[in-house]
Write an enzyme that holds these catalytic residues in place. Structure first.
Site, short mmCIF file in Angstrom:
data_model
loop_
_atom_site.label_atom_id
_atom_site.label_comp_id
_atom_site.label_asym_id
_atom_site.label_seq_id
_atom_site.Cartn_x
_atom_site.Cartn_y
_atom_site.Cartn_z
N HIS A 1 -48.78 -20.59 -33.39
CA HIS A 1 -49.88 -21.54 -33.33
C HIS A 1 -50.34 -21.80 -31.90
CE1 HIS A 1 -47.73 -21.98 -36.98
NE2 HIS A 1 -48.49 -22.97 -37.46
N GLY B 1 -34.48 -41.31 -6.74
CA GLY B 1 -34.98 -39.95 -6.63
C GLY B 1 -36.18 -39.91 -5.71
N SER C 1 -40.67 -37.85 -8.97
CA SER C 1 -39.61 -37.25 -9.79
C SER C 1 -39.65 -37.73 -11.23
CB SER C 1 -38.24 -37.55 -9.18
OG SER C 1 -38.02 -38.95 -9.08
N GLY C 2 -40.47 -38.75 -11.55
CA GLY C 2 -40.60 -39.22 -12.93
C GLY C 2 -39.91 -40.53 -13.22
#
Length: 711
Positions: A87, A506, A510-511
Site C-alpha cells: 500500500h 538530551g 532530540s524529541g
C-alpha cells in the site's frame, strides 16, 4: 465492487494504512483492537476486513478508478496500491512542479516522486476515504449559505422587514402619481383646492415613509446585530477549539488578520446593501406601471440592466485579485507588527530600529500601493455605472420629449415615468456601486472560512475516565509533525510508574518536549500508543486529560489579570485557601505578600509587571492548584536566576510528593535527584538510569554532557 486489489498478506500494511488515515481524520483507533476483531486468521487485513474495519470506525469509503490527470481534483489523502501489492498513501500533489508526496508504508517514510516515478507505481485504482465528521463539516461549511439558517431563525423579523419594505415601495409608487396629477390636472385647470388636498396627502405619505424607513432600518439592524453576535461567538469558540498544529503552521498576524475580517462582514450586514436588494426585488411592480405609461421608455431601462451586469462581471475578477493582494499585504503587516511588538526588548537591545523601520516602510508601501490599486479600480467601476446611468437618462430625455411632442405622452406622465425609473435604477446603481463591498465580504468569508472550516479537536465519542493515578507508558512511538517532515521520535518505549520522578535530558531537537506534547494529546503518534493508567490517549477526551495534568514551560504566559485570577484560572470560584496553598508550595507566597495589592496585584500584559522568577513561580502555583496527578516541567527553570531556581528546587520534594513528575532540562543539576534519568538522542532513548549510574558509562552521552557542564 472490484476484487482484484492486492493486499499483502505477510506484512500488515493495511492496518498501518488504516491507522494513519483514521488519525488524519481525527478518528481514534486502537490498532490492537482492530487486529483482534478483523484479522481473524492472523495473516493481516485483506480487502474485505480492511473495509469492514474502516466502516466500524465510521469512515466513509469510495473505490474509484482515476486517470493521473484527474488526481489533482480529488480529496487527499487517499490509498493507492502498487504492482507488488504494497500500500501507498498519496498525501499531496504539487501541480506547479508536478511532484507527488506519498507515504511509503514499507519504509514508513514520506517520499517526493516525479510524475514519471509516480506513474510507475500508480495503476489508477484507489480508495477515497473520509470521516462522517468531515462530511458533516463539509455540509456545514462556512460560506454565504451559512447565513440561510440564521435568516430562517429570525424569519419573523425578516418578514416584518419585508412587510415594511412593501409599504415603502407603495408610498414610492404613490408619490410620482401625485406629481402627475399636479402637472396634468392642477396646473392646467388651476385647481387650487385639489392642490391643497394633494399637498396634505403627500405630506402624510412623506411622514409615513420617513417613519417606516427608520423602522425598517432599526428592525434590520437589530436582526443583523444578533447574527453578528452569533458569528463572533462561534468564531472565537471555534478558534480556541482548533488543534495546536493549526497555530503552529500559521503566523499570528495572519490569524489575527483573518479574525478581523469579521469587521467587513459586520459592516456589510449592517449597511444598506441588503436593503438595496429588497428594494430591487420590488422593482418588478414599478416595471409594470412604467410599461403602462410607455413601453418604449421601459425597454430603454430594461436594456440598461444587462449593461450594469456586464460591467460588474468585467470588473469583478480584477477587483477580486486586487483585494486578495491587499489582504496578503495586510496580513504581512499584521504579522510583522505583532512580531515587532512582541520582540521589542530584542529590537532595542540590538539597536536594529532602523532596519525594522526600513522593513516596515517597504511593507507599508506595498500595502498602500495594493490599497490604491483597489481604490482606483473601484472608482473606475463606479464611474462606469454612472456613465451607464447618465446615458440612459439622456436617451430617455430625448425619446420622452419626442413622445410628448407627438402627443403619445403628457408632460406629467413623462415626469412620473422618470421618477419611477429613478426608483428602479437607484437600487441597481447602489448595488453596482456597492459591488466592491460584495467582493470584499466574499473574500472575508473565504478568509474566515480558513478558520471556521478547519477541523477542531474531536471530543465526540472520546472517553472521560475517572481520576487518573499517574502510570504512563509510551509504546513503540513513531512521530513526525508533518507527513513530509523528518521523524522526531522513532520506536520510543518508556514506562513511568505512578509517583515516579523522571528526568529527560538530551541535545536540542532530540524529541524531549515532543514526548510531553504527545502526553497532553496535542498530537497523535503516527505509530504506537501513549497510555495513562492503561488507557489509550487516542481514545480519551483531551479536556478530561489536560485538566489532570499540570504543565510548566520555560516561557509561561500570564494574563493581564490579578495574581489570584492567574493562579485560579481554571476555576475562578476557587477558594483563597487553595490559591495560597499552591502559592506557598511554589515558593511564591512570600514575594506576593510583599506586593502592595498582594494577590490582587495586576501582573500586566503577559506578566510584564513581574520578574522572570516571579512569573515562573506563579506559573508553578497555577499548575499545582488543581492538585494534578501528573506534573510536567519543560525547561521550567532554565531561564531563571540561581536564587529563583534555588527557591523552586527547595520546594521540589513537596511539589513532587504523590505525583508522577516529568522534568525536561538542559541543566543536569536540575534532574540529578530524579528517580530515573532518560537520555534522548535523535528521537531515540539511548540511556536511562540514576545520575550516578549514568556517570559510570564514560562513553555515554550523559557523561559527555555532564563533563561539558562541569567544565
Amino acid at each position: 465492487m472490484e476484487s482484484q486489489m492486492p493486499f499483502n498478506e505477510k506484512i500488515d500494511y493495511g492496518l498501518h494504512a488504516l491507522v494513519i488515515l483514521a488519525q488524519y481524520h481525527n478518528v481514534a483507533v486502537n490498532p490492537e483492537e482492530v487486529k483482534h476483531k478483523f484479522d481473524l486468521d492472523g495473516k493481516g487485513l485483506d480487502l474485505v476486513a480492511w473495509l469492514l474495519a474502516a466502516k466500524s470506525l465510521e469512515l466513509k469509503m469510495k473505490r474509484v478508478k482515476k486517470s493521473i490527470e484527474r488526481l489533482p481534483f480529488i480529496h487527499l489523502p487517499a490509498l493507492i496500491w502498487r504492482d507488488d501489492g504494497q500500500h501507498v498513501i498519496l498525501m499531496k500533489i504539487d501541480t506547479q512542479t508536478n511532484r507527488y508526496l506519498i507515504f511509503d508504508l514499507e519504509e514508513r517514510n514520506p517520499k517526493v516522486l516525479s510524475a514519471a516515478e509516480f506513474h510507475e507505481i500508480f495503476q489508477g485504482g484507489m480508495i477515497l476515504i473520509t470521516s462522517r465528521a468531515s462530511i458533516m463539516g463539509q455540509l456545514a461549511k462556512f460560506d454565504f449559505t451559512w447565513f440561510i439558517p440564521a435568516v430562517i431563525k429570525y424569519r419573523k423579523i425578516f418578514v416584518e422587514t419585508i412587510i415594511v419594505s412593501i409599504f415603502l415601495q407603495l408610498f414610492a409608487l404613490i408619490t410620482p402619481l401625485f406629481f402627475q396629477v399636479v402637472m396634468d390636472k392642477v396646473l392646467v385647470h388651476r385647481g387650487f383646492s385639489t392642490l391643497n388636498v394633494i399637498t396634505v396627502a403627500l405630506s402624510v405619505v412623506v411622514i409615513f415613509e420617513i417613519v417606516l424607513s427608520g423602522l425598517r432600518t432599526y428592525i434590520f439592524s437589530h436582526s443583523t446585530s444578533r447574527i453578528d453576535v452569533e458569528l463572533g461567538a462561534k468564531l472565537f469558540r471555534h478558534l480556541l477549539a482548533l488543534p495546536i498544529s493549526y497555530f503552529e503552521n500559521r503566523r499570528v498576524g495572519d490569524t489575527v488578520a483573518r479574525v478581523r475580517e469579521l469587521d467587513q462582514i459586520r459592516n456589510f450586514l449592517t449597511g444598506q446593501a441588503l436593503t438595496s436588494v429588497l428594494d430591487l426585488l420590488f422593482s418588478f411592480i414599478f416595471f409594470a406601471v412604467m410599461w403602462y405609461y410607455s413601453p418604449k421608455l421601459t425597454i430603454v431601462i430594461l436594456l440598461s440592466l444587462p449593461c450594469y451586469i456586464a460591467w460588474s462581471i468585467f470588473i469583478s475578477p480584477i477587483l477580486r485579485r486586487r483585494l486578495d493582494e491587499k489582504f496578503a499585504r495586510n496580513a504581512d503587516n499584521q504579522s510583522f507588527l505583532v512580531e515587532s511588538v512582541s520582540a521589542i526588548d530584542t529590537i532595542k537591545a540590538l539597536a536594529v530600529t532602523p532596519q525594522m523601520t526600513n522593513i516596515w516602510d517597504k511593507q507599508l508601501a506595498s500595502y498602500v500601493s495594493a490599497d490604491f490599486r483597489v481604490t482606483v479600480l473601484a472608482t473606475i467601476g463606479q464611474q462606469g455605472v454612472q456613465l451607464i446611468q447618465k446615458t440612459v437618462m439622456i436617451i430617455n430625455l430625448w425619446l420622452g420629449a419626442h413622445l410628448v411632442i407627438s402627443g403619445d405622452l403628457s408632460i406629467g406622465q413623462l415626469i412620473t415615468f422618470n421618477m419611477l425609473s429613478g426608483q428602479v435604477i437607484a437600487p441597481v446603481v447602489r448595488l453596482a456601486q456597492l459591488w466592491q463591498d460584495f467582493q470584499q465580504v466574499g473574500i472575508s468569508i473565504t478568509r474566515l472560512g480558513d478558520v471556521l472550516n478547519s477541523p477542531t479537536e474531536n471530543y465526540q465519542g472520546k472517553l472521560s475516565l475517572p481520576e487518573i493515578f499517574g502510570d504512563i507508558a509510551f509504546k513503540h512511538i513513531r512521530f513526525r509533525y508533518k507527513p513530509d517532515a523528518p521523524i522526531i521520535l522513532d520506536d520510543v518505549n518508556l514506562s513511568v510508574k505512578q509517583g515516579e520522578v523522571i528526568g529527560i535530558v538530551g541535545r536540542s531537537g532530540s524529541g524531549k518536549s515532543t514526548l510531553t506534547k504527545l502526553l497532553q494529546r496535542f498530537y497523535i503518534p503516527e505509530n504506537g500508543q501513549v497510555l495513562i493508567d492503561g488507557h489509550d490517549l487516542a481514545l480519551a477526551d483531551p479536556n478530561w486529560l489536560r485538566r489532570q495534568i499540570g504543565v510548566v514551560l520555560q516561557d509561561n504566559v500570564l494574563l493581564n489579570r490579578s495574581i489570584r485570577d492567574n493562579i485560579a484560572l481554571t476555576d475562578p470560584s476557587m477558594s483563597m485557601e487553595r490559591v495560597i496553598y499552591a502559592a506557598k508550595l511554589a515558593g511564591a507566597h512570600d514575594f506576593i505578600s510583599e506586593l502592595r495589592e498582594g494577590y490582587n496585584t495586576i501582573v500586566g500584559e503577559l506578566g510584564a509587571g513581574l520578574s522572570g522568577g516571579q512569573r515562573q513561580r506563579i506559573a508553578i502555583a497555577r499548575a499545582l492548584v488543581n492538585n494534578p496527578r501528573i506534573l510536567i516541567f519543560d525547561e521550567a527553570t532554565s531561564a531563571l536566576d540561581y536564587e529563583s531556581e534555588h527557591i523552586i528546587m527547595q520546594n521540589m520534594q513537596k511539589i513532587c510528593h504523590g505525583r508522577t513528575v516529568i522534568i525536561i532540562a538542559h541543566r543536569l543539576s536540575t534532574v540529578k535527584n530524579a528517580d530515573r534519568i532518560i537520555v534522548m538522542e535523535k528521537g531515540h532513548i539511548v540511556e536511562q538510569g540514576k545520575h550516578n549510574q549514568l556517570l559510570e558509562n564514560e562513553n555515554g552521552l550523559y557523561y559527555y554532557l555532564n563533563q561539558l557542564q562541569s567544565n
